[in-house]
Motif scaffolding. Structure first.
Motif, PDB file in Angstrom:
ATOM      1  N   SER A  80       0.825  -1.206   0.000  1.00 57.33           N
ATOM      2  CA  SER A  80       0.000   0.000   0.000  1.00 57.33           C
ATOM      3  C   SER A  80       0.858   1.255   0.000  1.00 57.33           C
ATOM      4  O   SER A  80       0.522   2.259  -0.650  1.00 57.33           O
ATOM      5  N   TRP A 129      -1.422  -9.011  -2.593  1.00 55.85           N
ATOM      6  CA  TRP A 129      -1.421  -7.717  -1.900  1.00 55.85           C
ATOM      7  C   TRP A 129      -1.092  -6.579  -2.866  1.00 55.85           C
ATOM      8  O   TRP A 129      -1.688  -5.507  -2.788  1.00 55.85           O
ATOM      9  N   GLN A 132      -4.099  -6.050  -5.146  1.00 60.73           N
ATOM     10  CA  GLN A 132      -5.152  -5.410  -4.365  1.00 60.73           C
ATOM     11  C   GLN A 132      -4.895  -3.913  -4.222  1.00 60.73           C
ATOM     12  O   GLN A 132      -5.795  -3.083  -4.436  1.00 60.73           O
ATOM     13  N   ALA A 133      -3.652  -3.556  -3.870  1.00 59.11           N
ATOM     14  CA  ALA A 133      -3.319  -2.145  -3.673  1.00 59.11           C
ATOM     15  C   ALA A 133      -3.433  -1.373  -4.980  1.00 59.11           C
ATOM     16  O   ALA A 133      -3.961  -0.249  -5.006  1.00 59.11           O
ATOM     17  N   CYS A 134      -2.953  -1.961  -6.074  1.00 59.30           N
ATOM     18  CA  CYS A 134      -3.042  -1.274  -7.362  1.00 59.30           C
ATOM     19  C   CYS A 134      -4.477  -1.233  -7.876  1.00 59.30           C
ATOM     20  O   CYS A 134      -4.924  -0.231  -8.457  1.00 59.30           O
ATOM     21  N   GLY A 135      -5.216  -2.325  -7.668  1.00 57.31           N
ATOM     22  CA  GLY A 135      -6.591  -2.387  -8.144  1.00 57.31           C
ATOM     23  C   GLY A 135      -7.488  -1.321  -7.539  1.00 57.31           C
ATOM     24  O   GLY A 135      -8.498  -0.933  -8.135  1.00 57.31           O
ATOM     25  N   ARG A 136      -7.120  -0.833  -6.372  1.00 62.70           N
ATOM     26  CA  ARG A 136      -7.921   0.206  -5.711  1.00 62.70           C
ATOM     27  C   ARG A 136      -7.792   1.571  -6.390  1.00 62.70           C
ATOM     28  O   ARG A 136      -8.664   2.428  -6.228  1.00 62.70           O
ATOM     29  N   VAL A 137      -6.689   1.784  -7.119  1.00 65.56           N
ATOM     30  CA  VAL A 137      -6.472   3.109  -7.718  1.00 65.56           C
ATOM     31  C   VAL A 137      -6.460   3.069  -9.243  1.00 65.56           C
ATOM     32  O   VAL A 137      -6.550   4.126  -9.879  1.00 65.56           O
ATOM     33  N   GLN A 139      -7.424   2.883 -13.110  1.00 64.77           N
ATOM     34  CA  GLN A 139      -8.561   3.326 -13.908  1.00 64.77           C
ATOM     35  C   GLN A 139      -8.821   2.335 -15.046  1.00 64.77           C
ATOM     36  O   GLN A 139      -7.973   1.497 -15.364  1.00 64.77           O
ATOM     37  N   GLN A 180     -13.340 -10.751 -11.867  1.00 62.39           N
ATOM     38  CA  GLN A 180     -13.856  -9.736 -10.951  1.00 62.39           C
ATOM     39  C   GLN A 180     -13.727  -8.326 -11.515  1.00 62.39           C
ATOM     40  O   GLN A 180     -14.628  -7.502 -11.346  1.00 62.39           O
ATOM     41  N   TRP A 181     -12.592  -8.025 -12.148  1.00 65.08           N
ATOM     42  CA  TRP A 181     -12.238  -6.637 -12.416  1.00 65.08           C
ATOM     43  C   TRP A 181     -12.368  -6.194 -13.863  1.00 65.08           C
ATOM     44  O   TRP A 181     -12.513  -5.003 -14.131  1.00 65.08           O
ATOM     45  N   LYS A 185     -14.302  -2.997 -13.447  1.00 65.38           N
ATOM     46  CA  LYS A 185     -13.345  -1.918 -13.272  1.00 65.38           C
ATOM     47  C   LYS A 185     -12.540  -1.599 -14.527  1.00 65.38           C
ATOM     48  O   LYS A 185     -11.797  -0.618 -14.555  1.00 65.38           O
TER      49      LYS A 185
END
Length: 257
Positions: A80, A129, A132-137, A139, A180-181, A185
């Motif tokens: 993160s 991990w 997950q951290a990159c997937g949150r930001v 585009q 999922q993404w 996303k």
């Protein structure tokens, strides 16, 4: 609406920001250099942060910017932190090459629990991990590339249960994150399964081992890291915009024998 870009345009990474883990040596260096040559700025993560300076110099020689971050992918907070620093410096993350990994070769009846767990923690959990951290930001239009191995698909004569398990698990994780993404996303998730490429891991193989596997490689040689980097550029770019959830073996044909 018709896309008016030419095929070469689709391979360009101009204006993109790529994260490469395990960027202090071996294939991580090749990935970073290749992505920079295709136009991306780089965020370079590794535990050995002092060794990232050489990789950063290669990125800068290609005319791109580089940010180095000491990162232990087995620690979710460290992942993160890398992404937070990337967003602070560049304002975006478009590409993740999940390359950090370690290997062991131990007989299954003698492998210590902590040794097995350590491989899984870095090679599989660490990739999760980071994703997950990159997937949150990230585009829509972003790309995650997980570096698996041919040993996630087949065996190669050495006792490598921990390593093979981690790399097979990564292929399953790739499929699931893609489903999922990609639709929700707009993030494509694929995996590369490299065969034998010169790296610190191959340097540690038993003497003569590679020669015992040569008959299984129809191409008749080890791979050149630039060949793997070029494949990563393809998957990272819009040239692969209709490819997701796939594992692409870059192995000279090893997995077909």
């Amino acid at each position: 609406m018709t896309d008016t870009r030419t095929v070469p345009d689709l391979f360009s990474l101009d204006g993109k920001v790529a994260v490469v883990t395990g960027a202090s040596s071996g294939l991580g260096v090749a990935f970073a250099q290749g992505l920079a040559e295709a136009g991306a700025d780089l965020v370079l993560g590794a535990r050995r942060v002092d060794r990232l300076a050489d990789t950063a110099a290669l990125v800068e020689a290609a005319g791109r910017r580089a940010l180095t971050v000491q990162t232990d992918v087995a620690d979710p907070d460290s992942c993160s932190n890398l992404v937070a620093l990337a967003m602070e410096e560049f304002g975006r993350v478009d590409i993740l090459v999940n390359n950090a990994g370690i290997g062991t070769a131990a007989p299954a009846t003698r492998e210590a629990p902590d040794d097995f767990r350590r491989v899984i923690d870095v090679n599989l959990n660490g990739c999760y991990w980071m994703a997950q951290a990159c997937g949150r930001v990230m585009q829509p239009g972003s790309s995650i590339i997980n570096i698996s191995s041919v040993l996630g698909i087949t065996t190669a004569g050495l006792p490598q249960a921990a390593y093979a398990s981690s790399k097979a698990g990564l292929i399953g994780m790739t499929r699931d994150l893609a489903q999922q993404w990609t639709g929700r996303k707009g993030i494509r998730v694929n995996a590369l399964a490299p065969g034998f490429f010169a790296s610190e891991m191959t340097d540690e193989l038993p003497p003569g081992y590679l020669e015992t596997q040569a008959h299984r490689i129809p191409a008749g040689r080890q791979g050149d890291p630039v060949e793997l980097a070029a494949t990563a550029v393809f998957l990272a770019s819009d040239a692969a915009s209709y490819i997701t959830g796939q594992t692409l073996a870059v192995d000279g044909g090893f997995t077909i024998t």
